[in-house]
Design a protein around this motif. Structure first.
Motif, mmCIF file in Angstrom:
data_model
loop_
_atom_site.group_PDB
_atom_site.id
_atom_site.type_symbol
_atom_site.label_atom_id
_atom_site.label_comp_id
_atom_site.label_asym_id
_atom_site.label_seq_id
_atom_site.Cartn_x
_atom_site.Cartn_y
_atom_site.Cartn_z
ATOM 1 N N ASP A 1 90.648 77.307 4.296
ATOM 2 C CA ASP A 1 88.781 77.253 4.364
ATOM 3 C C ASP A 1 88.567 76.736 3.049
ATOM 4 N N ILE A 2 87.344 76.091 3.067
ATOM 5 C CA ILE A 2 86.520 75.812 1.789
ATOM 6 C C ILE A 2 85.633 76.735 1.876
ATOM 7 N N LYS A 3 85.590 77.385 0.716
ATOM 8 C CA LYS A 3 84.493 78.371 0.245
ATOM 9 C C LYS A 3 83.652 78.060 -0.898
ATOM 10 N N LEU A 4 82.437 78.151 -0.889
ATOM 11 C CA LEU A 4 81.467 77.514 -1.933
ATOM 12 C C LEU A 4 80.843 78.809 -2.613
ATOM 13 N N THR A 5 80.671 78.416 -3.900
ATOM 14 C CA THR A 5 80.172 79.670 -5.018
ATOM 15 C C THR A 5 79.302 79.188 -5.875
ATOM 16 N N ASN A 6 78.442 80.184 -6.571
ATOM 17 C CA ASN A 6 77.768 79.784 -7.711
ATOM 18 C C ASN A 6 76.939 78.634 -7.646
ATOM 19 N N VAL B 1 88.441 77.275 -3.301
ATOM 20 C CA VAL B 1 86.934 77.763 -3.460
ATOM 21 C C VAL B 1 86.420 76.664 -4.417
ATOM 22 N N VAL B 2 85.105 76.301 -4.127
ATOM 23 C CA VAL B 2 84.582 75.162 -4.913
ATOM 24 C C VAL B 2 83.422 76.110 -5.539
ATOM 25 N N ASN B 3 83.746 76.029 -7.002
ATOM 26 C CA ASN B 3 82.759 76.666 -7.896
ATOM 27 C C ASN B 3 81.536 75.654 -8.187
ATOM 28 N N CYS B 4 80.477 75.858 -7.951
ATOM 29 C CA CYS B 4 79.371 74.925 -8.203
ATOM 30 C C CYS B 4 78.419 75.141 -9.392
ATOM 31 N N ARG B 5 79.022 76.162 -10.115
ATOM 32 C CA ARG B 5 78.047 76.551 -11.247
ATOM 33 C C ARG B 5 77.457 75.532 -12.204
#
Lengths: 148, 118
Positions: free
Chosen positions: B77-82, B47-51
């Motif tokens: 998987d790579i899941k992107l968030t924020n 998970v890549v948190n882009c906050r």
């Protein structure tokens, strides 16, 4: 709006650690020209992509070459020219990739050129091989201008 | 001047990478190194948190393109968030929402991995 804007220029050495300085320069000029924050962000990203292409392709990461960025008001548009004297590369002769197809094959190249063309109203290239390459990016103040 | 930072934490079979600052051609290699490390350690649920990501250019987007295939081949998987609206716009312009799951919240993305595991 843009009446008081004047020509500005900046020269950097061809290193990626100078991109931040270029972005700040272009952001200030775009705001002063009268662009909204959203439009200014698009211009900043397009110029970053143009400079990154010069560093990677024209100069192939040689760190001590020069990149000149010239910003000119032209009527109701802002024109940013990125100039180098490295290897000529003409992406304008290449067709825009089918993005979905491109991404589905996990290709990472060409995204910068796609972004420049999408973010700006006009992208033009001029070459004098071995002497001077120019990428000219144009953005109109009025959002309704047609894309190139 | 440090203009990009990566913070990595693991928990419950999911690796969370927080990225902060400016992700461009200068800082993209740092993110590549982080992904390379994940692959070496066989951590494929990412998970890549882009906050706190203020800026991304195609060089940064290219890193996700470079690693997602290998990660998916290993059932991860790579899941992107924020993402801020500004950063999301760049992903959107390049059609990334078709290829990547993008969530508003990190916890949502972590939960998706856990659901798959069940």
């Amino acid at each position: 709006m843009a009446a008081k804007a004047q020509k500005l220029s900046k020269t950097i050495e061809s290193r990626t650690d100078n991109l931040l300085e270029v972005r700040e320069f272009v952001l200030r000029a775009s705001r002063e020209f009268g662009f909204s924050e959203e439009e200014a962000s698009k211009i900043v990203l397009a110029v970053d992509e143009a400079c990154t292409n010069v560093i990677k392709h024209a100069y192939q990461f040689a760190p001590d070459r020069k990149i000149e960025i010239v910003i000119r008001p032209v009527k109701d548009s802002m024109q940013i020219t990125v100039i180098d004297d490295g290897t000529s590369f003409n992406p304008s002769i290449a067709k825009l990739p089918d993005l979905k197809q491109h991404l589905s094959h996990y290709r990472r190249g060409g995204l910068g050129i796609y972004l420049m063309r999408t973010l700006m109203d006009k992208v033009e290239y001029k070459y004098a091989p071995g002497k001077r390459n120019e990428v000219r990016l144009t953005k109109y103040l009025t959002a309704s201008e047609p894309s190139a | 001047m440090t203009d990009f930072k990566i913070h990595h934490r693991d928990g419950d079979g999911v690796s969370v990478i927080e990225i902060k600052g400016y992700l461009d051609a200068h800082t993209a290699p740092d993110l590549e190194t982080a992904f390379q490390k994940l692959l070496t350690e066989k951590k494929y649920n990412v998970v890549v948190n882009c906050r706190d990501l203020s800026y991304i250019s195609s060089a940064g987007l290219g890193v996700f393109m470079a690693y997602v295939e290998d990660i998916r081949k290993n059932m991860g998987d790579i899941k992107l968030t924020n993402m801020s609206p500004k950063v999301y716009n760049v992903f959107d312009l390049l059609g990334f929402p078709i290829l990547y799951e993008i969530y508003k919240d990190e916890q949502e993305a972590v939960s998706r991995f856990k659901e798959i595991k069940k």
